[in-house]
Design an enzyme around this catalytic site. Structure first.
Site, PDB file in Angstrom:
ATOM      1  CG  ASP A   1      -2.042   0.926   1.205  1.00 31.88           C
ATOM      2  OD1 ASP A   1      -2.449   1.307   0.092  1.00 31.88           O
ATOM      3  OD2 ASP A   1      -2.559   1.277   2.283  1.00 31.88           O
TER       4      ASP A   1
ATOM      5  N   GLY B   1      -9.204   5.201   1.898  1.00 32.60           N
ATOM      6  CA  GLY B   1      -9.907   5.976   2.916  1.00 32.60           C
ATOM      7  C   GLY B   1     -11.391   5.684   2.932  1.00 32.60           C
TER       8      GLY B   1
ATOM      9  CB  SER C   1     -12.657   2.985   7.295  1.00 30.67           C
ATOM     10  OG  SER C   1     -11.599   2.064   7.124  1.00 30.67           O
TER      11      SER C   1
ATOM     12  CB  SER D   1      -9.753   3.342   9.761  1.00 27.09           C
ATOM     13  OG  SER D   1      -8.681   4.188   9.402  1.00 27.09           O
TER      14      SER D   1
HETATM   15 ZN   LIG Z   1      -4.447   4.828   1.181  1.00 28.91          ZN
END
Ligand SMILES: [Zn+2]
Length: 263
Positions: free
Chosen positions: A13, A155, A157, A200
């Protein structure tokens, strides 16, 4: 048993440079992301091309990024004023010139568990903060330019209230954590979005299990005991995301990042 017999991907990632991507490819990763979003357009293309050339020679797929997400994820920190949506007029050239296999775009998702300030949100009937809607208009424009090309949302989550509640009821303090509502992710998953990054959510589920365990068993100190409860929440969460959000019963298209592999 060979690594290729196991139906999972080992994915890097936010690879910051060619050397990191190369090291992962050489060590057996099946997929890498090169994040050149901090560079200007032509430089991002050039650096992404180098990674793609090496990766494809070794049978490894590459995800790249256009546009900048706000938020904090380990080493990736972008202030809200630096964030920028992906420009649809750039995607066709980028994909054609780089030869990437999937593209992460910025349409309003954000890294971390505190994606939006409370004043950017409204509250629903349960008092849960609801953020502004994702820019589905930009997603639609992008799909017109590169039909059916695999799109990734970082992003993404949801910061599921169930786990936040368990954490807060067992000694934690995560006030006003806010994520992307699942109805928006479901809508996105009906388009070319084929991967959502939910690190997250995984962290929250794990922490919920561990906190709950310690509250019930303060005498325990064996990681095999408390981690088991964290793992069972992770399993529950991932099953839910694959079946109820991506809507693909465990298919390859539903692969999510279970390992934040950039450490
Ligand atoms: Zn990312």
């Amino acid at each position: 048993l060979e690594v290729n017999d196991i139906p999972i991907a080992l994915h890097l990632d936010h690879g910051p440079d060619f050397e990191t991507c190369k090291a992962c490819i050489d060590d057996g990763f099946t997929s890498v992301m090169f994040d050149g979003s901090k560079y200007e357009f032509k430089e991002n293309i050039k650096r992404t091309q180098e990674v793609v050339a090496y990766a494809h020679e070794h049978g490894v797929v590459v995800e790249a990024e256009l546009g900048k997400l706000a938020g904090i994820e380990d080493d990736v920190k972008v202030a809200a004023h630096e964030a920028a949506y992906t420009q649809p007029e750039e995607v066709e050239e980028f994909v054609r010139e780089t030869g990437v296999d999937s593209l992460a775009i910025a349409i309003g998702t954000s890294h971390g568990a505190f994606k939006f300030k409370p004043e950017q949100c409204t509250r629903n009937a349960d008092g849960v903060l609801v953020p502004p809607e994702l820019r589905f208009d930009i997603l639609a424009e992008i799909e017109k330019k590169i039909p059916e090309f695999p799109i990734v949302l970082h992003g993404a989550s949801s910061v599921i209230p169930k786990y936040v509640k368990i954490i807060n009821e067992n000694g934690g303090k995560l006030d006003d954590a806010v994520g992307i509502p699942e109805d928006q992710l479901r809508k996105a998953a009906k388009s070319a979005v084929c991967k959502i990054n939910i690190d997250s959510d995984l962290r929250l589920a794990m922490t919920a299990g561990i906190r709950e365990h310690f509250f019930a068993h303060p005498e325990h100190f064996d990681p095999r005991q408390y981690c088991a409860d964290g793992r069972s929440y992770i399993k529950e969460l991932v099953e839910h995301k694959i079946k109820e959000v991506l809507g693909s019963e465990g298919s390859a298209a539903g692969v999510m990042e279970l390992v934040n592999a950039n450490k």
